[in-house]
Motif scaffolding. Structure first.
Motif, PDB file in Angstrom:
ATOM      1  N   LEU A  76      16.124  22.836  57.239  1.00  0.00           N
ATOM      2  CA  LEU A  76      16.998  23.590  56.347  1.00  0.00           C
ATOM      3  C   LEU A  76      17.881  24.576  57.101  1.00  0.00           C
ATOM      4  O   LEU A  76      18.939  24.961  56.612  1.00  0.00           O
ATOM      5  N   ASP A  77      17.449  24.995  58.293  1.00  0.00           N
ATOM      6  CA  ASP A  77      18.177  26.008  59.051  1.00  0.00           C
ATOM      7  C   ASP A  77      18.532  25.474  60.436  1.00  0.00           C
ATOM      8  O   ASP A  77      17.835  24.600  60.972  1.00  0.00           O
ATOM      9  N   PRO A  78      19.606  25.987  61.045  1.00  0.00           N
ATOM     10  CA  PRO A  78      19.920  25.595  62.421  1.00  0.00           C
ATOM     11  C   PRO A  78      18.900  26.175  63.387  1.00  0.00           C
ATOM     12  O   PRO A  78      18.148  27.091  63.052  1.00  0.00           O
TER      13      PRO A  78
ATOM     14  N   PHE B 285      17.921  35.498  62.965  1.00  0.00           N
ATOM     15  CA  PHE B 285      18.508  35.396  61.629  1.00  0.00           C
ATOM     16  C   PHE B 285      18.047  36.576  60.773  1.00  0.00           C
ATOM     17  O   PHE B 285      16.918  37.044  60.889  1.00  0.00           O
ATOM     18  N   LEU B 286      18.938  37.056  59.906  1.00  0.00           N
ATOM     19  CA  LEU B 286      18.533  38.065  58.931  1.00  0.00           C
ATOM     20  C   LEU B 286      17.567  37.449  57.915  1.00  0.00           C
ATOM     21  O   LEU B 286      16.650  38.114  57.431  1.00  0.00           O
ATOM     22  N   PHE B 287      17.799  36.185  57.582  1.00  0.00           N
ATOM     23  CA  PHE B 287      16.904  35.439  56.698  1.00  0.00           C
ATOM     24  C   PHE B 287      17.135  33.959  56.971  1.00  0.00           C
ATOM     25  O   PHE B 287      18.141  33.576  57.582  1.00  0.00           O
TER      26      PHE B 287
ATOM     27  N   ARG C 115      26.244  22.831  68.047  1.00  0.00           N
ATOM     28  CA  ARG C 115      25.194  22.631  69.033  1.00  0.00           C
ATOM     29  C   ARG C 115      24.099  21.727  68.480  1.00  0.00           C
ATOM     30  O   ARG C 115      23.659  21.882  67.365  1.00  0.00           O
ATOM     31  N   GLY C 116      23.681  20.742  69.287  1.00  0.00           N
ATOM     32  CA  GLY C 116      22.658  19.813  68.850  1.00  0.00           C
ATOM     33  C   GLY C 116      21.296  20.470  68.739  1.00  0.00           C
ATOM     34  O   GLY C 116      21.037  21.532  69.313  1.00  0.00           O
ATOM     35  N   ARG C 117      20.417  19.812  67.995  1.00  0.00           N
ATOM     36  CA  ARG C 117      19.071  20.332  67.818  1.00  0.00           C
ATOM     37  C   ARG C 117      18.204  19.977  69.015  1.00  0.00           C
ATOM     38  O   ARG C 117      18.396  18.967  69.677  1.00  0.00           O
TER      39      ARG C 117
END
Length: 218
Positions: free
Chosen positions: A115-117, A125-127, A29-31
């Motif tokens: 750094l993250d999606p 997210f859990l982290f 999936r795109g940002r």
């Protein structure tokens, strides 16, 4: 002897052309947010990489060119802007003490990207890598505060560094104009066929979304 800007830009384009045959369209999936480095970049305009070129292709070139500008500004700062250089040295020393630095040492194709999606609604997210980086940064002591006079002097030197960066950036864009033909030829050879294949697959799926041999569709 220091390489000229023309040589550095030519070598950056050469390196990008070597990498380009390995590029493949992203299937995830795109940002949502545009890339601040690439969106509206005069570097990409000079290179002839318009909005119809996939971002991954653009980013690999814009990052390599940004490195050239950054190095030129760093050399200018070291020679002419002692206060700014001292501040940068302190910041670099502070960063060097951080135990976790996930954004360092990345290939140009990934440098500067989040750094993250992007998060998925309802699935937290859990982290996150960015969160872990912030936690590592929080344990490093902050730099000592500056006086008002020092802040004013530092702002002046930052302005001079920005002016120099803009000057180098304009020169780099002028140099890139001479590489447009081989950049566009590479796009036509390695990128456009993959995009056309994706569009053909999508068109085929839209024309026949169900398997005609599936008895459940009868």
């Amino acid at each position: 002897m220091e390489r000229s800007l023309e040589t550095q830009v030519s070598q950056a384009v050469d390196a990008w052309l070597v990498w380009l045959p390995r590029w493949e369209p992203a299937t995830h999936r795109g940002r949502i947010a545009p890339c601040r480095r690439c969106f509206g970049s005069p570097v990409l305009s000079a290179a002839g990489l318009g909005a119809d070129v996939p971002h991954g292709v653009q980013h690999g070139l814009s990052t390599r060119i940004k490195t050239i500008v950054d190095r030129a500004v760093a050399a200018y700062t070291a020679l002419n802007l002692p206060m700014l250089q001292a501040e940068l040295d302190q910041q670099a020393a502070r960063n060097g003490t951080r135990p976790y630095r996930p954004a360092e040492g990345l290939d140009p194709e990934f440098e500067g990207l989040p750094l993250d999606p992007d998060p998925v609604p309802g699935a937290p997210f859990l982290f996150t890598i960015a969160g872990l980086e912030q936690e590592a940064d929080a344990v490093v002591p902050a730099l000592p505060p500056l006086s008002d006079e020092a802040k004013a002097a530092l702002r002046q030197e930052v302005g001079l560094a920005d002016d120099y960066a803009n000057m180098v950036g304009r020169e780099v864009c002028t140099i890139l104009l001479h590489h447009r033909l081989r950049i566009q030829a590479a796009i036509a050879e390695f990128v456009e066929p993959q995009i056309e294949a994706m569009l053909a697959d999508l068109t085929s799926f839209l024309d026949a979304p169900f398997d005609p041999h599936d008895p459940r569709d009868g």
